[in-house]
Design an enzyme around this catalytic site. Structure first.
Site, PDB file in Angstrom:
ATOM      1  N   ASP A  83     -48.493   1.622  -6.795  1.00 28.07           N
ATOM      2  CA  ASP A  83     -48.257   2.116  -5.438  1.00 28.07           C
ATOM      3  C   ASP A  83     -47.198   3.212  -5.543  1.00 28.07           C
ATOM      4  O   ASP A  83     -46.584   3.391  -6.592  1.00 28.07           O
ATOM      5  CB  ASP A  83     -47.901   1.008  -4.432  1.00 28.07           C
ATOM      6  CG  ASP A  83     -46.820   0.051  -4.881  1.00 28.07           C
ATOM      7  OD1 ASP A  83     -46.030   0.408  -5.780  1.00 28.07           O
ATOM      8  OD2 ASP A  83     -46.744  -1.050  -4.321  1.00 28.07           O
ATOM      9  N   GLU A  90     -50.406  -2.343 -11.132  1.00 27.65           N
ATOM     10  CA  GLU A  90     -49.841  -2.623  -9.791  1.00 27.65           C
ATOM     11  C   GLU A  90     -49.441  -1.325  -9.088  1.00 27.65           C
ATOM     12  O   GLU A  90     -48.350  -1.232  -8.508  1.00 27.65           O
ATOM     13  CB  GLU A  90     -48.605  -3.533  -9.913  1.00 27.65           C
ATOM     14  CG  GLU A  90     -48.833  -4.798 -10.715  1.00 27.65           C
ATOM     15  CD  GLU A  90     -47.616  -5.723 -10.759  1.00 27.65           C
ATOM     16  OE1 GLU A  90     -46.672  -5.512  -9.983  1.00 27.65           O
ATOM     17  OE2 GLU A  90     -47.634  -6.662 -11.569  1.00 27.65           O
ATOM     18  N   GLU A 140     -42.503  -8.713 -17.195  1.00 26.51           N
ATOM     19  CA  GLU A 140     -41.117  -8.283 -16.931  1.00 26.51           C
ATOM     20  C   GLU A 140     -40.085  -9.064 -17.757  1.00 26.51           C
ATOM     21  O   GLU A 140     -39.115  -9.583 -17.213  1.00 26.51           O
ATOM     22  CB  GLU A 140     -40.804  -8.433 -15.440  1.00 26.51           C
ATOM     23  CG  GLU A 140     -41.742  -7.630 -14.564  1.00 26.51           C
ATOM     24  CD  GLU A 140     -41.446  -7.775 -13.071  1.00 26.51           C
ATOM     25  OE1 GLU A 140     -40.586  -8.587 -12.694  1.00 26.51           O
ATOM     26  OE2 GLU A 140     -42.080  -7.055 -12.275  1.00 26.51           O
ATOM     27  N   HIS A 148     -45.310   1.005 -10.219  1.00 23.23           N
ATOM     28  CA  HIS A 148     -44.668   1.049  -8.897  1.00 23.23           C
ATOM     29  C   HIS A 148     -43.787   2.299  -8.855  1.00 23.23           C
ATOM     30  O   HIS A 148     -42.642   2.276  -9.302  1.00 23.23           O
ATOM     31  CB  HIS A 148     -43.804  -0.197  -8.671  1.00 23.23           C
ATOM     32  CG  HIS A 148     -44.589  -1.460  -8.558  1.00 23.23           C
ATOM     33  ND1 HIS A 148     -45.458  -1.695  -7.504  1.00 23.23           N
ATOM     34  CD2 HIS A 148     -44.658  -2.560  -9.351  1.00 23.23           C
ATOM     35  CE1 HIS A 148     -46.008  -2.892  -7.658  1.00 23.23           C
ATOM     36  NE2 HIS A 148     -45.544  -3.432  -8.769  1.00 23.23           N
ATOM     37  N   ASN A 185     -47.013  -7.171 -19.437  1.00 28.17           N
ATOM     38  CA  ASN A 185     -47.009  -6.354 -18.213  1.00 28.17           C
ATOM     39  C   ASN A 185     -45.575  -6.065 -17.776  1.00 28.17           C
ATOM     40  O   ASN A 185     -44.724  -6.956 -17.782  1.00 28.17           O
ATOM     41  CB  ASN A 185     -47.732  -7.164 -17.112  1.00 28.17           C
ATOM     42  CG  ASN A 185     -48.057  -6.365 -15.877  1.00 28.17           C
ATOM     43  OD1 ASN A 185     -48.676  -5.308 -15.966  1.00 28.17           O
ATOM     44  ND2 ASN A 185     -47.662  -6.867 -14.707  1.00 28.17           N
TER      45      ASN A 185
HETATM   46  C1  XIL Z   1     -44.764  -9.222  -5.377  1.00 28.79           C
HETATM   47  C2  XIL Z   1     -45.695  -9.553  -4.222  1.00 28.79           C
HETATM   48  O1  XIL Z   1     -46.418  -8.416  -3.880  1.00 28.79           O
HETATM   49  C3  XIL Z   1     -44.902 -10.066  -3.043  1.00 28.79           C
HETATM   50  O2  XIL Z   1     -45.787 -10.526  -2.030  1.00 28.79           O
HETATM   51  C4  XIL Z   1     -43.981 -11.197  -3.467  1.00 28.79           C
HETATM   52  O3  XIL Z   1     -43.185 -11.589  -2.385  1.00 28.79           O
HETATM   53  C5  XIL Z   1     -43.108 -10.756  -4.614  1.00 28.79           C
HETATM   54  O4  XIL Z   1     -43.923 -10.305  -5.682  1.00 28.79           O
HETATM   55  N1  XIL Z   1     -44.120  -7.016  -9.942  1.00 28.79           N
HETATM   56  C6  XIL Z   1     -45.042  -8.023 -10.081  1.00 28.79           C
HETATM   57  C7  XIL Z   1     -45.682  -8.610  -8.885  1.00 28.79           C
HETATM   58  O5  XIL Z   1     -45.426  -8.361 -11.218  1.00 28.79           O
HETATM   59  O6  XIL Z   1     -46.029  -9.950  -9.067  1.00 28.79           O
HETATM   60  C8  XIL Z   1     -44.806  -8.451  -7.657  1.00 28.79           C
HETATM   61  O7  XIL Z   1     -45.531  -8.908  -6.514  1.00 28.79           O
HETATM   62  C9  XIL Z   1     -44.381  -7.004  -7.502  1.00 28.79           C
HETATM   63  C10 XIL Z   1     -43.585  -6.558  -8.694  1.00 28.79           C
END
Ligand code: XIL
Length: 412
Positions: free
Chosen positions: A299, A297, A172, A266, A225
């Site tokens: 969802d 990641e 990010e 996401h 990422n």
């Molecule tokens: C999130 C976790 O799922 C949470 O438990 C934490 O509080 C915050 O981070 N992008 C990412 C992940 O790269 O590391 C993040 O994970 C979600 C968004």
């Protein structure tokens, strides 16, 4: 005598009939288990694809909830530490590393014959409080932060050397189009901590982070990422995917050892989604650069009527519409991945709504219901869709994955 012969004959007849029906029955039994009874890892393995999840060590170790551990151990072929490998978890006090939970996760993965995605090395978020405070009070300036980050990457990659398949080396690093200025740039909103972090490190920190990681582990695949890079936009200054594309293209051209781009995935059902081919086109453009890609990641969250919905006060019409829309989001990302032989893994950010980060992160308005299984571990439409996609795919359009060869530092 005669009676015995008769009996024998009839026994034979019965046996013959029985064995006929046995043949018929075994022809049915010989079929493989139904796709929905197979594990995600087995279904994905047909394509050489690794199917993964983020893991929360507290839930994994909670003996009162054996379904969590059982699902992690059986369904998935790769795991990511949801938080346990972040800098704040590994080095909460300067100079004192706490490897325990992350090591336990890697050990469990080895026992389960799972590969590990390392997450994450360079990121402005979830830094130890001593780093954040030092940046804010000015005691950590640019050169100091660069030195600390380099040291951190070396320590962590060396610690896990040989046990990590893919590292998210930089996470990010770039802004979003709704931030100021709206042209995508390294950093974030003007005045934000994310911008301060990027400015202190300077534009070369990505190349340096990848080179440092490579020096510590010659075999791990090294990834950039990010989120909202699933598809290209208009190619203009506000197109985040275009910015990331140009950035990684430059890194490749400069000989930097970057091996892949991770698209977090996401998604949210209230937004218009991409279609399969928009995502497949984006992946193709990245893999044409010689990179691998991965969904890292995934969802697919939805707006909820209130924070208790869908567990309690939900209207089934809402639940049904959301479940189907979420399933479509998973489907788009998974099919695009299947269609690209360099898409190595598909990782979900938690698999049960019971422990998802979504409700704790997206509170106003409340969002949730983004995982494959609901909070009681019942399969949702998203799970069935993913199982169906994996089962129904095959040659000629879906072919086994092509392993990525880790790019090395130039010899000197
Ligand atoms: C999130 C976790 O799922 C949470 O438990 C934490 O509080 C915050 O981070 N992008 C990412 C992940 O790269 O590391 C993040 O994970 C979600 C968004």
């Amino acid at each position: 005598m005669r009676f015995t012969r008769l009996v024998n004959a009839s026994v034979l007849a019965v046996v013959a009939v029985a064995s006929l029906s046995t043949v018929a029955a075994s022809a049915h039994d010989a079929r493989p288990p139904k796709p929905q009874e197979q594990t995600l890892r087995a279904l994905a393995a047909r394509h050489g694809l690794y199917f993964g999840t983020a893991v929360d060590p507290a839930a994994y170790g909670d003996a009162s909830d054996p379904a969590y551990k059982r699902t992690v151990d059986t369904q998935f072929s790769t795991v990511t530490a949801e938080n346990a490998m972040k800098w704040e978890s590994l080095e909460p006090t300067r100079g004192t590393y706490n490897w325990g939970p992350a090591d336990a996760l890697v050990d469990a993965a080895v026992r389960n014959r799972q590969l590990v995605r390392g997450h994450v090395l360079a990121w402005h978020s979830q830094l130890p409080a001593w780093v954040t405070a030092g940046i804010q009070d000015g005691s950590i300036d640019g050169p100091k932060l660069r030195a600390l980050l380099k040291q951190h990457i070396t320590a962590v990659v060396t610690h896990f050397k040989g046990r990590i398949w893919q590292w998210d080396v930089v996470n990010e690093a770039v802004s979003d189009p709704w931030e100021t200025p709206s042209a995508i740039h390294l950093g974030g909103n003007a005045g934000s901590f994310k911008q301060q972090f990027a400015d202190l490190l300077g534009p070369d920190y990505l190349a340096e982070a990848f080179r440092t990681a490579r020096a510590a582990d010659p075999k791990a695949l090294l990834f950039y990422n990010d989120y909202n890079i699933e598809a290209f936009g208009d190619g203009g200054p506000g197109d985040k995917t275009q910015f990331v594309y140009d950035m990684v293209k430059r890194l490749r051209a400069d000989g930097v050892p970057i091996d892949g781009v991770g698209s977090q995935g996401h998604l949210a059902t209230q937004y218009g989604n991409y279609d399969v081919f928009q995502v497949a086109d984006a992946m193709q453009r990245f893999t044409d650069l010689g990179l691998a890609v991965a969904l890292t990641e995934v969802d697919a969250r939805s707006l909820l009527k209130n924070a208790d919905d869908p567990a309690l006060a939900a209207n089934s019409a809402d639940v049904n519409a959301r479940d189907q829309a979420a399933a479509y989001n998973y489907h788009v990302l998974l099919q695009a991945c299947l269609l690209n032989r360099h898409c190595l893994s598909f990782t979900v950010w938690g698999f049960t709504d019971k422990y998802s980060w979504i409700p704790t992160w997206f509170k106003n308005p409340p969002e949730g219901a983004g995982c494959l299984w609901d909070a009681a571990y019942n399969p949702k439409k998203s799970l069935r869709t993913v199982q169906g996609d994996l089962a129904a795919a095959g040659a000629p359009l879906v072919q086994p994955r092509i392993p990525q060869v880790p790019r090395q530092l130039p010899r000197r």
